[in-house]
Design an enzyme around this catalytic site. Structure first.
Site, PDB file in Angstrom:
ATOM      1  N   GLY A  58     -31.240   9.845  -1.567  1.00  0.00           N
ATOM      2  CA  GLY A  58     -29.920  10.451  -1.712  1.00  0.00           C
ATOM      3  C   GLY A  58     -29.572  11.038  -3.056  1.00  0.00           C
ATOM      4  O   GLY A  58     -28.511  11.658  -3.197  1.00  0.00           O
TER       5      GLY A  58
ATOM      6  N   GLU B 157     -36.311   5.797  -1.885  1.00  0.00           N
ATOM      7  CA  GLU B 157     -36.732   6.717  -0.827  1.00  0.00           C
ATOM      8  C   GLU B 157     -36.226   8.131  -1.097  1.00  0.00           C
ATOM      9  O   GLU B 157     -35.509   8.698  -0.282  1.00  0.00           O
ATOM     10  CB  GLU B 157     -36.168   6.243   0.522  1.00  0.00           C
ATOM     11  CG  GLU B 157     -36.528   4.826   0.910  1.00  0.00           C
ATOM     12  CD  GLU B 157     -35.740   4.326   2.106  1.00  0.00           C
ATOM     13  OE1 GLU B 157     -34.745   4.979   2.508  1.00  0.00           O
ATOM     14  OE2 GLU B 157     -36.118   3.279   2.649  1.00  0.00           O
ATOM     15  N   PRO B 158     -36.580   8.707  -2.227  1.00  0.00           N
ATOM     16  CA  PRO B 158     -36.056  10.040  -2.526  1.00  0.00           C
ATOM     17  C   PRO B 158     -36.763  11.117  -1.691  1.00  0.00           C
ATOM     18  O   PRO B 158     -37.965  11.035  -1.449  1.00  0.00           O
ATOM     19  CB  PRO B 158     -36.392  10.225  -4.006  1.00  0.00           C
ATOM     20  CG  PRO B 158     -37.616   9.394  -4.215  1.00  0.00           C
ATOM     21  CD  PRO B 158     -37.495   8.218  -3.279  1.00  0.00           C
TER      22      PRO B 158
ATOM     23  N   ARG C  31     -34.915  14.867  -1.145  1.00  0.00           N
ATOM     24  CA  ARG C  31     -34.402  16.086  -1.781  1.00  0.00           C
ATOM     25  C   ARG C  31     -34.667  16.145  -3.286  1.00  0.00           C
ATOM     26  O   ARG C  31     -35.040  17.181  -3.825  1.00  0.00           O
ATOM     27  CB  ARG C  31     -32.888  16.140  -1.530  1.00  0.00           C
ATOM     28  CG  ARG C  31     -32.221  17.423  -1.925  1.00  0.00           C
ATOM     29  CD  ARG C  31     -30.693  17.268  -1.829  1.00  0.00           C
ATOM     30  NE  ARG C  31     -30.283  16.600  -0.617  1.00  0.00           N
ATOM     31  CZ  ARG C  31     -29.887  17.218   0.508  1.00  0.00           C
ATOM     32  NH1 ARG C  31     -29.842  18.524   0.542  1.00  0.00           N
ATOM     33  NH2 ARG C  31     -29.537  16.525   1.568  1.00  0.00           N
TER      34      ARG C  31
ATOM     35  N   ARG D 263     -30.149  25.339   6.764  1.00  0.00           N
ATOM     36  CA  ARG D 263     -29.084  24.686   5.997  1.00  0.00           C
ATOM     37  C   ARG D 263     -27.820  25.529   5.823  1.00  0.00           C
ATOM     38  O   ARG D 263     -26.717  24.998   5.982  1.00  0.00           O
ATOM     39  CB  ARG D 263     -29.598  24.194   4.632  1.00  0.00           C
ATOM     40  CG  ARG D 263     -30.678  23.113   4.751  1.00  0.00           C
ATOM     41  CD  ARG D 263     -31.020  22.472   3.408  1.00  0.00           C
ATOM     42  NE  ARG D 263     -30.008  21.535   2.988  1.00  0.00           N
ATOM     43  CZ  ARG D 263     -29.048  21.758   2.115  1.00  0.00           C
ATOM     44  NH1 ARG D 263     -28.974  22.893   1.500  1.00  0.00           N
ATOM     45  NH2 ARG D 263     -28.155  20.859   1.822  1.00  0.00           N
TER      46      ARG D 263
ATOM     47  N   TYR E  61     -24.916  23.442   7.599  1.00  0.00           N
ATOM     48  CA  TYR E  61     -24.013  22.704   6.700  1.00  0.00           C
ATOM     49  C   TYR E  61     -23.137  23.623   5.858  1.00  0.00           C
ATOM     50  O   TYR E  61     -22.516  23.147   4.911  1.00  0.00           O
ATOM     51  CB  TYR E  61     -24.824  21.871   5.697  1.00  0.00           C
ATOM     52  CG  TYR E  61     -25.869  20.938   6.231  1.00  0.00           C
ATOM     53  CD1 TYR E  61     -25.525  19.835   7.027  1.00  0.00           C
ATOM     54  CD2 TYR E  61     -27.216  21.102   5.897  1.00  0.00           C
ATOM     55  CE1 TYR E  61     -26.504  18.951   7.471  1.00  0.00           C
ATOM     56  CE2 TYR E  61     -28.189  20.219   6.337  1.00  0.00           C
ATOM     57  CZ  TYR E  61     -27.819  19.143   7.130  1.00  0.00           C
ATOM     58  OH  TYR E  61     -28.787  18.271   7.546  1.00  0.00           O
TER      59      TYR E  61
ATOM     60  N   CYS F  14     -29.825  36.454  17.076  1.00  0.00           N
ATOM     61  CA  CYS F  14     -28.629  36.826  17.819  1.00  0.00           C
ATOM     62  C   CYS F  14     -27.575  35.723  17.782  1.00  0.00           C
ATOM     63  O   CYS F  14     -27.273  35.106  18.803  1.00  0.00           O
ATOM     64  CB  CYS F  14     -29.010  37.160  19.251  1.00  0.00           C
ATOM     65  SG  CYS F  14     -30.367  38.328  19.292  1.00  0.00           S
ATOM     66  N   GLU F  15     -27.072  35.430  16.602  1.00  0.00           N
ATOM     67  CA  GLU F  15     -26.024  34.434  16.395  1.00  0.00           C
ATOM     68  C   GLU F  15     -25.211  34.890  15.183  1.00  0.00           C
ATOM     69  O   GLU F  15     -25.791  35.286  14.173  1.00  0.00           O
ATOM     70  CB  GLU F  15     -26.616  33.059  16.011  1.00  0.00           C
ATOM     71  CG  GLU F  15     -27.537  32.428  17.005  1.00  0.00           C
ATOM     72  CD  GLU F  15     -26.817  31.659  18.101  1.00  0.00           C
ATOM     73  OE1 GLU F  15     -25.590  31.418  17.974  1.00  0.00           O
ATOM     74  OE2 GLU F  15     -27.484  31.313  19.086  1.00  0.00           O
TER      75      GLU F  15
ATOM     76  N   TYR G 291     -35.572  19.934   3.431  1.00  0.00           N
ATOM     77  CA  TYR G 291     -34.820  20.261   4.644  1.00  0.00           C
ATOM     78  C   TYR G 291     -34.825  21.773   4.910  1.00  0.00           C
ATOM     79  O   TYR G 291     -33.841  22.349   5.352  1.00  0.00           O
ATOM     80  CB  TYR G 291     -33.397  19.685   4.575  1.00  0.00           C
ATOM     81  CG  TYR G 291     -33.428  18.218   4.229  1.00  0.00           C
ATOM     82  CD1 TYR G 291     -33.898  17.293   5.151  1.00  0.00           C
ATOM     83  CD2 TYR G 291     -33.076  17.757   2.961  1.00  0.00           C
ATOM     84  CE1 TYR G 291     -34.003  15.943   4.824  1.00  0.00           C
ATOM     85  CE2 TYR G 291     -33.171  16.402   2.627  1.00  0.00           C
ATOM     86  CZ  TYR G 291     -33.634  15.512   3.568  1.00  0.00           C
ATOM     87  OH  TYR G 291     -33.740  14.190   3.238  1.00  0.00           O
TER      88      TYR G 291
HETATM   89  C1  LIG Z   1     -32.882  11.070   4.741  1.00  0.00           C
HETATM   90  C2  LIG Z   1     -33.195   9.739   4.206  1.00  0.00           C
HETATM   91  C3  LIG Z   1     -33.696   9.602   2.912  1.00  0.00           C
HETATM   92  C4  LIG Z   1     -33.883  10.764   1.969  1.00  0.00           C
HETATM   93  O1  LIG Z   1     -32.683  11.334   1.614  1.00  0.00           O
HETATM   94  P1  LIG Z   1     -32.605  12.397   0.408  1.00  0.00           P
HETATM   95  O2  LIG Z   1     -31.184  12.744   0.329  1.00  0.00           O
HETATM   96  O3  LIG Z   1     -33.456  13.552   0.795  1.00  0.00           O
HETATM   97  O4  LIG Z   1     -33.108  11.718  -0.812  1.00  0.00           O
HETATM   98  C5  LIG Z   1     -34.021   8.333   2.477  1.00  0.00           C
HETATM   99  N1  LIG Z   1     -33.854   7.248   3.271  1.00  0.00           N
HETATM  100  C6  LIG Z   1     -33.369   7.349   4.522  1.00  0.00           C
HETATM  101  C7  LIG Z   1     -33.216   6.128   5.343  1.00  0.00           C
HETATM  102  C8  LIG Z   1     -33.022   8.592   5.027  1.00  0.00           C
HETATM  103  O5  LIG Z   1     -32.516   8.676   6.261  1.00  0.00           O
END
Ligand SMILES: *Cc1c(COP(=O)(O)O)cnc(C)c1O
Length: 404
Positions: free
Chosen positions: A224, A258-259, A261, A298, A302, A329-330, A359
């Protein structure tokens, strides 16, 4: 980066990834946790290209996977099973079974019901399932509602009281081994305070569990960490590490991150070519390019803003406002809205969308029977293809044989 040379060589549209950038991002995060036990489990869903996963694997990354397909991708790319995590709210029985057979690091449990399924399957296989519980700390991550996951109103994880029940149950189960705890409050986080607050809540839960003789080894803080798409403030890896570490005093845990992005977004570019331009209603300007929402979703999904660069001989200081749209076509098919576009941009000039490494390609589809585009890596000044462009025969491959 010479985008003109790249499209001459590999065609257009095209995804281009700067592997040096990926590596620098990885190392900056790893360095921030120097001297601490840590594992960076790359969130494969952000960019699942095998060569991208391989590069992170070679740097020492594990993999955070949200389907058995991603687990198999990570293994194929050389990530070791003991560095792979399996997350996600809806894992099928066959996925759980395969994950257990493969002996991955742990499975992130997202509900009491899922824990029971894992127990049954582990019992059938006669193995002990290493699990972690995804706790929803009910914290507002201050990000886009579609990518916010840490509030009770979101579908992810379990509340703290349910988590306690799950751990107590798992501890006495012969087939469950609760080794970890997990939270992931959202994506594109630009503020440290929600992360710190969540970490504090979860660390307190770990202390509570310790009293019950449940010893958590892996403290998984999720992903995140945000990046700069335009002028957002960003979180420095050092500050991020300090915020988390400051909540962990007295605990002997391996910090798992868990990076996605953060590692891949700003190393990626989506390159497309100008086809036409037109003016509706006399003054609304549209620049039509060969790249579209099926290639990069994206902006449409979003309303995401991506910086756009033009490769053109036109004078770039003379611009006028317009939308950059694709051929699909959107009405929602656009890469940028109300942008300053060079006035005399020409057919064949390039439009380069920045921050497209995360993404981007992974959300591509064949909508409008468009083949998915090629992906190219840049490393040590050299380019190499890491995924071929899909041609028409590839797109119809799984249907053609059923024609009467
Ligand atoms: C999507 C996700 C991530 C990665 O999120 P980023 O915003 O790309 O860092 C990590 N852990 C879990 C459980 C996710 O669903």
């Amino acid at each position: 980066m010479d985008f003109r040379q790249l499209t001459n060589k590999y065609g257009s549209p095209l995804y281009v990834y700067d592997f040096e950038h990926f590596k620098n991002q990885f190392n900056s995060l790893k360095d921030a946790f120097r001297g601490k036990k840590s594992l960076i489990a790359y969130a494969v869903k952000s960019n699942s290209n095998l060569s991208v996963i391989q590069q992170f694997g070679e740097l020492g990354a594990g993999a955070d996977c949200v389907s058995i397909g991603e687990v198999k991708r990570a293994l194929k790319a050389g990530v070791k099973n003991y560095n792979i995590i399996f997350s996600g709210v809806g894992k099928r029985d066959d996925e759980l079974e395969e994950a257990l057979r493969l002996g991955i690091l742990f499975i992130n449990i997202e509900s009491e019901a899922e824990m029971k399924r894992v127990e049954v399957i582990a019992q059938q296989l006669d193995v002990e399932a290493r699990i972690s519980v995804r706790v929803n700390p009910n914290i507002d991550p201050q990000t886009h509602p579609y990518i916010s996951t840490g509030l009770h109103e979101n579908k992810f994880g379990v509340d703290i009281e349910s988590a306690k029940r799950i751990y107590i149950y798992a501890k006495q189960s012969a087939h469950l081994n609760p080794v970890g705890i997990h939270f992931h409050i959202g994506s594109q986080l630009t503020q440290l305070s929600p992360i710190k607050e969540a970490s504090e809540k979860i660390a307190n839960l770990v202390r509570h569990l310790k009293v019950l003789d449940i010893n958590i080894k892996f403290f998984d803080v999720g992903g995140g960490v945000g990046i700069q798409y335009s002028d957002e403030t960003t979180i420095e890896p050092y500050d991020y590490a300090q915020a988390i570490l400051s909540t962990l005093s007295g605990l002997d845990v391996t910090i798992v991150m868990e990076p996605g992005r953060f590692l891949t977004a700003n190393g990626g570019y989506f390159v497309s070519s100008v086809l036409y331009e037109k003016q509706n209603d006399g003054d609304k300007r549209f620049l039509i390019v060969d790249g579209a929402m099926n290639d990069l979703l994206r902006p449409s999904l979003y309303s995401a803003y991506h910086k756009i660069e033009y490769v053109t001989d036109a004078n770039q200081s003379e611009t006028s406002k317009g939308d950059i749209v694709g051929p699909i076509c959107e009405s929602g098919d656009f890469l940028g809205k109300d942008r300053d576009i060079p006035k005399d941009i020409q057919h064949g000039d390039l439009v380069v969308v920045h921050s497209a490494g995360a993404y981007g390609f992974v959300m591509a589809s064949n909508y409008n029977t468009r083949g998915r585009v090629a992906e190219v890596a840049i490393e040590n000044g050299e380019s190499r293809i890491i995924r071929e462009r899909e041609d028409f025969s590839k797109v119809i491959e799984l249907e053609e044989k059923f024609l009467k």
